[in-house]
Design a protein around this motif. Structure first.
Motif, PDB file in Angstrom:
ATOM      1  N   VAL A 149       0.712  -1.126   0.042  1.00 55.47           N
ATOM      2  CA  VAL A 149       0.094  -0.042   0.075  1.00 55.47           C
ATOM      3  C   VAL A 149       1.003   0.937  -0.179  1.00 55.47           C
ATOM      4  CG1 VAL A 149      -1.887  -1.343   1.221  1.00 55.47           C
ATOM      5  CG2 VAL A 149      -0.016  -0.020   2.587  1.00 55.47           C
ATOM      6  N   PRO A 150       0.280   2.472  -0.402  1.00 60.51           N
ATOM      7  CA  PRO A 150       1.017   3.550  -0.269  1.00 60.51           C
ATOM      8  C   PRO A 150       1.134   4.168   1.256  1.00 60.51           C
ATOM      9  CG  PRO A 150      -1.039   4.161  -1.351  1.00 60.51           C
ATOM     10  CD  PRO A 150      -0.881   2.536  -1.215  1.00 60.51           C
TER      11      PRO A 150
ATOM     12  N   THR B 179       6.163   3.054  -0.732  1.00 68.96           N
ATOM     13  CA  THR B 179       5.395   1.783  -1.090  1.00 68.96           C
ATOM     14  C   THR B 179       5.701   0.704  -0.077  1.00 68.96           C
ATOM     15  OG1 THR B 179       4.800   2.428  -3.561  1.00 68.96           O
ATOM     16  CG2 THR B 179       4.402   0.138  -2.668  1.00 68.96           C
ATOM     17  N   VAL B 180       4.656   0.418   0.953  1.00 65.79           N
ATOM     18  CA  VAL B 180       5.178  -0.505   1.840  1.00 65.79           C
ATOM     19  C   VAL B 180       4.525  -1.917   1.722  1.00 65.79           C
ATOM     20  CG1 VAL B 180       5.777   1.295   3.487  1.00 65.79           C
ATOM     21  CG2 VAL B 180       3.671   0.455   3.245  1.00 65.79           C
ATOM     22  N   GLU B 181       5.045  -3.014   2.141  1.00 64.14           N
ATOM     23  CA  GLU B 181       4.399  -4.226   2.190  1.00 64.14           C
ATOM     24  C   GLU B 181       3.727  -4.253   3.774  1.00 64.14           C
ATOM     25  OE1 GLU B 181       6.837  -7.591   0.596  1.00 64.14           O
ATOM     26  OE2 GLU B 181       8.231  -6.045   0.613  1.00 64.14           O
ATOM     27  N   VAL B 182       2.866  -4.912   3.930  1.00 67.50           N
ATOM     28  CA  VAL B 182       1.961  -5.013   5.095  1.00 67.50           C
ATOM     29  C   VAL B 182       2.212  -6.256   5.820  1.00 67.50           C
ATOM     30  CG1 VAL B 182      -0.130  -4.793   6.351  1.00 67.50           C
ATOM     31  CG2 VAL B 182       0.337  -3.359   4.173  1.00 67.50           C
ATOM     32  N   ALA B 183       2.848  -6.562   6.690  1.00 75.05           N
ATOM     33  CA  ALA B 183       3.006  -7.630   7.533  1.00 75.05           C
ATOM     34  C   ALA B 183       2.220  -7.810   8.507  1.00 75.05           C
ATOM     35  CB  ALA B 183       4.459  -7.827   8.045  1.00 75.05           C
ATOM     36  N   LYS B 184       0.785  -8.536   8.195  1.00 68.12           N
ATOM     37  CA  LYS B 184      -0.299  -8.533   9.002  1.00 68.12           C
ATOM     38  C   LYS B 184      -0.318  -9.591   9.965  1.00 68.12           C
ATOM     39  CE  LYS B 184      -3.552  -6.731   5.574  1.00 68.12           C
ATOM     40  NZ  LYS B 184      -4.534  -6.962   4.780  1.00 68.12           N
TER      41      LYS B 184
END
Length: 145
Positions: free
Chosen positions: A28-29, A42-47
């Motif tokens: 997501v931005p 732009t980042v990856e989301v580690a949920k």
């Protein structure tokens, strides 16, 4: 990376473009607003706990406009380490209101020394080591994603 984090909410402005990274994570931005301007990533989301445990381990590069966010719900004290992380990172600890609590700059690759937050945080943002200083990002600045 071992992590303890809390949930940051995406900003409610416009629709957010979501895509998937080569690692299979949602990306997501994200914007950091500081006295030097708006800095977009732009980042990856580690949920999940599994995604958070893996973090940026085994990656040999990270583009200057990329990163990873580790959201936590509810906010909590967080502590990370750099086990199996090949590149230096800036760890930006983000409070529930989006303000930056503290920054651990240029963390040492492979170190198992804990890198803690200064109090409860809703997320931790990891970007390439040294980028916070280059961009003038400091505690108190705002993070939106």
């Amino acid at each position: 990376m071992v992590a303890s984090l809390a949930a940051c909410q995406p900003s409610a402005s416009n629709a957010v473009e979501v895509s998937q990274s080569p690692a299979g994570l949602e990306q997501v931005p994200l914007t950091v607003t500081s006295s030097t301007g708006k800095h977009r990533f732009t980042v990856e989301v580690a949920k999940t706990s599994e995604e958070q445990a893996m973090g940026l381990m085994y990656r040999n590069k990270l583009a200057p406009d990329r990163g990873m966010i580790f959201p936590f719900d509810p906010p909590r004290d967080a502590s990370f380490w750099m086990r199996n992380t090949l590149i230096p990172l800036d760890m930006i600890f983000v409070r529930a209101d989006g303000s930056i609590a503290n920054i651990a700059a240029n963390t040492v690759p492979y170190s198992e020394e804990p890198v803690p937050s200064d109090g409860p945080v809703a997320a931790v943002l990891e970007i390439a080591g040294g980028r916070s200083a280059e961009l003038g990002i400091k505690p108190g600045d705002k993070v939106e994603w």
